[in-house]
Scaffold this motif. Structure first.
Motif, mmCIF file in Angstrom:
data_model
loop_
_atom_site.group_PDB
_atom_site.id
_atom_site.type_symbol
_atom_site.label_atom_id
_atom_site.label_comp_id
_atom_site.label_asym_id
_atom_site.label_seq_id
_atom_site.Cartn_x
_atom_site.Cartn_y
_atom_site.Cartn_z
ATOM 1 N N MET A 84 0.845 -1.170 0.000
ATOM 2 C CA MET A 84 0.000 0.000 0.000
ATOM 3 C C MET A 84 0.894 1.238 0.000
ATOM 4 O O MET A 84 1.853 1.321 0.749
ATOM 5 N N ALA A 85 0.558 2.195 -0.835
ATOM 6 C CA ALA A 85 1.327 3.443 -0.905
ATOM 7 C C ALA A 85 1.171 4.240 0.387
ATOM 8 O O ALA A 85 0.199 4.084 1.118
ATOM 9 N N PHE A 86 2.138 5.078 0.620
ATOM 10 C CA PHE A 86 2.187 5.901 1.815
ATOM 11 C C PHE A 86 2.574 7.310 1.398
ATOM 12 O O PHE A 86 3.413 7.489 0.520
ATOM 13 N N MET A 87 1.948 8.309 2.012
ATOM 14 C CA MET A 87 2.273 9.695 1.704
ATOM 15 C C MET A 87 2.595 10.442 2.987
ATOM 16 O O MET A 87 1.983 10.189 4.021
ATOM 17 N N GLN A 88 3.536 11.341 2.866
ATOM 18 C CA GLN A 88 3.873 12.201 3.993
ATOM 19 C C GLN A 88 3.696 13.651 3.535
ATOM 20 O O GLN A 88 4.181 14.036 2.477
ATOM 21 N N ILE A 89 2.997 14.424 4.336
ATOM 22 C CA ILE A 89 2.816 15.840 4.069
ATOM 23 C C ILE A 89 3.617 16.594 5.120
ATOM 24 O O ILE A 89 3.515 16.311 6.314
ATOM 25 N N ILE A 90 4.421 17.536 4.652
ATOM 26 C CA ILE A 90 5.243 18.335 5.552
ATOM 27 C C ILE A 90 4.862 19.792 5.326
ATOM 28 O O ILE A 90 4.998 20.314 4.225
ATOM 29 N N GLU A 91 4.361 20.427 6.377
ATOM 30 C CA GLU A 91 3.978 21.839 6.318
ATOM 31 C C GLU A 91 4.967 22.640 7.144
ATOM 32 O O GLU A 91 5.326 22.232 8.253
ATOM 33 N N TYR A 92 5.383 23.783 6.616
ATOM 34 C CA TYR A 92 6.309 24.632 7.367
ATOM 35 C C TYR A 92 6.239 26.058 6.856
ATOM 36 O O TYR A 92 5.720 26.321 5.771
ATOM 37 N N GLU A 93 6.775 26.957 7.661
ATOM 38 C CA GLU A 93 6.836 28.363 7.281
ATOM 39 C C GLU A 93 8.275 28.830 7.376
ATOM 40 O O GLU A 93 9.008 28.432 8.285
ATOM 41 N N THR A 94 8.662 29.682 6.422
ATOM 42 C CA THR A 94 10.006 30.246 6.411
ATOM 43 C C THR A 94 10.003 31.603 5.721
ATOM 44 O O THR A 94 9.174 31.847 4.841
ATOM 45 N N THR A 95 10.906 32.442 6.144
ATOM 46 C CA THR A 95 11.145 33.714 5.458
ATOM 47 C C THR A 95 12.467 33.633 4.693
ATOM 48 O O THR A 95 12.920 34.608 4.133
ATOM 49 N N ARG A 96 13.055 32.438 4.680
ATOM 50 C CA ARG A 96 14.353 32.222 4.027
ATOM 51 C C ARG A 96 14.203 31.299 2.823
ATOM 52 O O ARG A 96 15.004 30.400 2.603
ATOM 53 N N ALA A 114 9.175 1.816 3.381
ATOM 54 C CA ALA A 114 10.095 2.574 2.515
ATOM 55 C C ALA A 114 10.264 3.995 3.033
ATOM 56 O O ALA A 114 11.365 4.546 2.995
ATOM 57 N N ALA A 115 9.193 4.597 3.530
ATOM 58 C CA ALA A 115 9.267 5.949 4.082
ATOM 59 C C ALA A 115 10.169 5.970 5.312
ATOM 60 O O ALA A 115 10.993 6.875 5.470
ATOM 61 N N MET A 116 10.035 4.987 6.183
ATOM 62 C CA MET A 116 10.848 4.935 7.390
ATOM 63 C C MET A 116 12.321 4.710 7.042
ATOM 64 O O MET A 116 13.212 5.298 7.674
ATOM 65 N N LYS A 117 12.568 3.903 6.021
ATOM 66 C CA LYS A 117 13.946 3.689 5.568
ATOM 67 C C LYS A 117 14.535 5.002 5.056
ATOM 68 O O LYS A 117 15.668 5.352 5.368
ATOM 69 N N ASN A 118 13.756 5.740 4.266
ATOM 70 C CA ASN A 118 14.199 7.026 3.723
ATOM 71 C C ASN A 118 14.445 8.029 4.856
ATOM 72 O O ASN A 118 15.442 8.751 4.865
ATOM 73 N N ASN A 119 13.527 8.067 5.825
ATOM 74 C CA ASN A 119 13.652 9.004 6.940
ATOM 75 C C ASN A 119 14.867 8.706 7.817
ATOM 76 O O ASN A 119 15.393 9.606 8.461
ATOM 77 N N SER A 120 15.293 7.450 7.846
ATOM 78 C CA SER A 120 16.426 7.088 8.705
ATOM 79 C C SER A 120 17.778 7.309 8.029
ATOM 80 O O SER A 120 18.815 7.177 8.688
ATOM 81 N N LEU A 121 17.802 7.674 6.758
ATOM 82 C CA LEU A 121 19.070 7.962 6.091
ATOM 83 C C LEU A 121 19.758 9.131 6.808
ATOM 84 O O LEU A 121 19.103 10.133 7.120
ATOM 85 N N PRO A 122 21.055 9.044 7.051
ATOM 86 C CA PRO A 122 21.761 10.165 7.690
ATOM 87 C C PRO A 122 21.592 11.470 6.906
ATOM 88 O O PRO A 122 21.470 12.542 7.504
#
Length: 96
Positions: free
Chosen positions: A1-13, A60-68
């Motif tokens: 089953m596919a998995f999606m991660q949404i990342i929301e953030y704010e920056t002025t840079r 797969a997402a957890m593997k990607n997230n654990s990459l240094p």
């Protein structure tokens, strides 16, 4: 089953975002597990960004997230943010 991660953030840079993404992409060549990524800018709030990242599975997402390289990227992204990034983890239940 596919998995999606949404990342929301704010920056002025925002001018520092693209080089950071490019650096991560080069550093994770052949290692990253994502299928697709969308980097979006909020039209109504110029400091608000949303990244939508698709993976073939949660594992797969957890593997990607654990990459240094991903850990380093996340730390540097946090430094550019005016608020703490918000992560939303989604199991895809259907696609049309």
């Amino acid at each position: 089953m596919a998995f999606m991660q949404i990342i929301e953030y704010e920056t002025t840079r925002e001018q520092e975002l693209e080089p950071l993404f490019d650096e991560w992409e080069q550093a994770t060549q052949g290692k990253r597990t994502l299928s697709r990524e969308f980097h979006a800018h909020d039209r109504d709030n110029p400091n608000h960004y949303v990244d939508v990242v698709e993976f073939p599975s949660y594992e797969a997402a957890m593997k990607n997230n654990s990459l240094p390289e991903t850990q380093s990227f996340a730390e540097r992204l946090r430094e550019l943010c005016t608020t703490e990034p918000r992560f939303i983890n989604l199991d895809v239940v259907s696609q049309h």
